[in-house]
Design a protein around this motif. Structure first.
Motif, PDB file in Angstrom:
ATOM      1  N   ALA A  94     -23.627  16.707 -31.109  1.00  0.00           N
ATOM      2  CA  ALA A  94     -23.865  15.728 -31.030  1.00  0.00           C
ATOM      3  C   ALA A  94     -23.717  14.850 -32.186  1.00  0.00           C
ATOM      4  O   ALA A  94     -23.291  13.740 -32.484  1.00  0.00           O
ATOM      5  CB  ALA A  94     -25.167  15.229 -31.277  1.00  0.00           C
ATOM      6  N   GLN A  95     -23.403  15.580 -33.817  1.00  0.00           N
ATOM      7  CA  GLN A  95     -22.715  14.803 -34.591  1.00  0.00           C
ATOM      8  C   GLN A  95     -21.664  15.052 -35.136  1.00  0.00           C
ATOM      9  O   GLN A  95     -21.107  14.122 -36.146  1.00  0.00           O
ATOM     10  CB  GLN A  95     -23.834  16.059 -35.903  1.00  0.00           C
ATOM     11  CG  GLN A  95     -23.328  16.680 -37.052  1.00  0.00           C
ATOM     12  CD  GLN A  95     -23.969  17.370 -35.552  1.00  0.00           C
ATOM     13  OE1 GLN A  95     -24.465  17.772 -34.836  1.00  0.00           O
ATOM     14  NE2 GLN A  95     -23.297  19.042 -36.185  1.00  0.00           N
TER      15      GLN A  95
ATOM     16  N   ALA B 266     -23.278  28.848 -43.131  1.00  0.00           N
ATOM     17  CA  ALA B 266     -21.671  28.351 -44.234  1.00  0.00           C
ATOM     18  C   ALA B 266     -21.138  27.407 -42.813  1.00  0.00           C
ATOM     19  O   ALA B 266     -20.898  26.140 -43.091  1.00  0.00           O
ATOM     20  CB  ALA B 266     -21.060  28.994 -43.588  1.00  0.00           C
ATOM     21  N   SER B 267     -21.910  26.717 -41.712  1.00  0.00           N
ATOM     22  CA  SER B 267     -21.175  25.665 -40.497  1.00  0.00           C
ATOM     23  C   SER B 267     -22.155  24.891 -39.574  1.00  0.00           C
ATOM     24  O   SER B 267     -24.059  25.830 -40.040  1.00  0.00           O
ATOM     25  CB  SER B 267     -20.291  26.001 -39.938  1.00  0.00           C
ATOM     26  OG  SER B 267     -20.705  27.113 -38.850  1.00  0.00           O
ATOM     27  N   PHE B 268     -22.645  24.228 -38.968  1.00  0.00           N
ATOM     28  CA  PHE B 268     -23.595  23.324 -37.942  1.00  0.00           C
ATOM     29  C   PHE B 268     -23.867  25.029 -36.891  1.00  0.00           C
ATOM     30  O   PHE B 268     -25.196  25.312 -37.104  1.00  0.00           O
ATOM     31  CB  PHE B 268     -23.266  22.306 -37.598  1.00  0.00           C
ATOM     32  CG  PHE B 268     -24.360  21.985 -36.657  1.00  0.00           C
ATOM     33  CD1 PHE B 268     -25.836  21.086 -36.736  1.00  0.00           C
ATOM     34  CD2 PHE B 268     -24.098  22.049 -35.554  1.00  0.00           C
ATOM     35  CE1 PHE B 268     -26.704  20.834 -36.024  1.00  0.00           C
ATOM     36  CE2 PHE B 268     -24.794  21.375 -34.718  1.00  0.00           C
ATOM     37  CZ  PHE B 268     -26.583  21.118 -34.798  1.00  0.00           C
ATOM     38  N   THR B 269     -23.308  25.635 -36.674  1.00  0.00           N
ATOM     39  CA  THR B 269     -23.030  26.550 -35.770  1.00  0.00           C
ATOM     40  C   THR B 269     -24.204  27.497 -36.372  1.00  0.00           C
ATOM     41  O   THR B 269     -24.778  28.624 -35.835  1.00  0.00           O
ATOM     42  CB  THR B 269     -21.485  26.575 -35.475  1.00  0.00           C
ATOM     43  OG1 THR B 269     -20.940  26.218 -34.874  1.00  0.00           O
ATOM     44  CG2 THR B 269     -22.032  28.236 -33.863  1.00  0.00           C
ATOM     45  N   ASP B 270     -23.782  27.966 -37.644  1.00  0.00           N
ATOM     46  CA  ASP B 270     -24.288  28.836 -37.801  1.00  0.00           C
ATOM     47  C   ASP B 270     -25.968  28.767 -38.117  1.00  0.00           C
ATOM     48  O   ASP B 270     -26.871  29.503 -38.188  1.00  0.00           O
ATOM     49  CB  ASP B 270     -23.749  28.940 -39.778  1.00  0.00           C
ATOM     50  CG  ASP B 270     -22.982  30.000 -39.890  1.00  0.00           C
ATOM     51  OD1 ASP B 270     -22.525  30.170 -38.867  1.00  0.00           O
ATOM     52  OD2 ASP B 270     -21.619  29.641 -41.090  1.00  0.00           O
TER      53      ASP B 270
ATOM     54  N   ALA C 174     -23.784  20.192 -26.157  1.00  0.00           N
ATOM     55  CA  ALA C 174     -22.829  19.483 -26.843  1.00  0.00           C
ATOM     56  C   ALA C 174     -21.633  19.089 -25.607  1.00  0.00           C
ATOM     57  O   ALA C 174     -22.172  19.507 -24.636  1.00  0.00           O
ATOM     58  CB  ALA C 174     -22.366  21.146 -27.209  1.00  0.00           C
ATOM     59  N   LEU C 175     -20.888  18.668 -25.804  1.00  0.00           N
ATOM     60  CA  LEU C 175     -19.928  18.782 -25.078  1.00  0.00           C
ATOM     61  C   LEU C 175     -19.245  19.347 -25.263  1.00  0.00           C
ATOM     62  O   LEU C 175     -18.581  19.704 -26.235  1.00  0.00           O
ATOM     63  CB  LEU C 175     -19.451  16.983 -25.864  1.00  0.00           C
ATOM     64  CG  LEU C 175     -18.160  16.173 -24.344  1.00  0.00           C
ATOM     65  CD1 LEU C 175     -18.668  16.237 -23.192  1.00  0.00           C
ATOM     66  CD2 LEU C 175     -17.240  15.493 -25.806  1.00  0.00           C
TER      67      LEU C 175
END
Length: 183
Positions: A23-24, A43-47, A104-105
């Protein structure tokens, strides 16, 4: 889930990896991810997402839908975190597939494939009562037959099929209230 999900599982079962946009706006390639160690920094949004899902998984391990509802053959519960996660990690690709675009897209997908069968057969089983067809469907879905498809059609769909194609007029009598199509 698809009409062949009885044998092959849902679409989420076939997804190996996804390229998604959150979304971001973060772009990520997701698949199976191991749970992070306690000291690991995100380290990332996924993390960050994986860490939060790990907390949810740990907190609700004993209260999953499978423990409340039993082992449903066709559980269509969207996110299905109990099927996406285990003690070693989570398949974000499976979880995001089940969310149908709400988390998520999805831009790209890597899918598992299965070989086409050498042959297949279909039987049309007409019934005078829909209750009899439903009871027979339970028998058809048992482990002895293990069909690829077992669909129940009511009189409305049968009527439309008879009107659309003479083949159906010949094999489904007018007195049929329902029919099972078994492949």
């Amino acid at each position: 889930a698809g009409n062949r999900s009885q044998r092959f599982g849902s679409m989420a079962d076939q997804v190996e990896q996804l390229r998604v946009v959150f979304a971001q706006g973060d772009l990520a390639d997701v698949g199976f991810h191991r749970w992070p160690g306690y000291e690991e920094e995100a380290a990332s949004f996924t993390d960050v997402v994986i860490r939060k899902l790990h907390n949810i998984y740990r907190q609700n391990q004993r209260r999953t839908p499978s423990t409340c509802l039993g082992d449903l053959q066709r559980n269509r519960a969207g996110y299905a975190i109990d099927r996406a996660a285990n003690d070693s990690g989570i398949s974000l690709s499976r979880l995001l597939s089940g969310s149908e675009g709400t988390l998520a897209l999805i831009l790209q997908a890597v899918l598992k494939t299965v070989p086409l069968p050498g042959a297949q057969g279909v039987v049309v089983l007409p019934f005078g009562r829909i209750g009899d067809a439903a009871a027979s469907a339970r028998e058809c879905l048992g482990p002895d037959l293990a069909p690829t498809v077992c669909d129940l059609y009511d009189w409305r769909l049968i009527s439309l099929a008879r009107d659309a194609d003479p083949l159906f007029r010949d094999c489904i009598p007018e007195s049929a209230e329902s029919a099972l199509i078994v492949e």
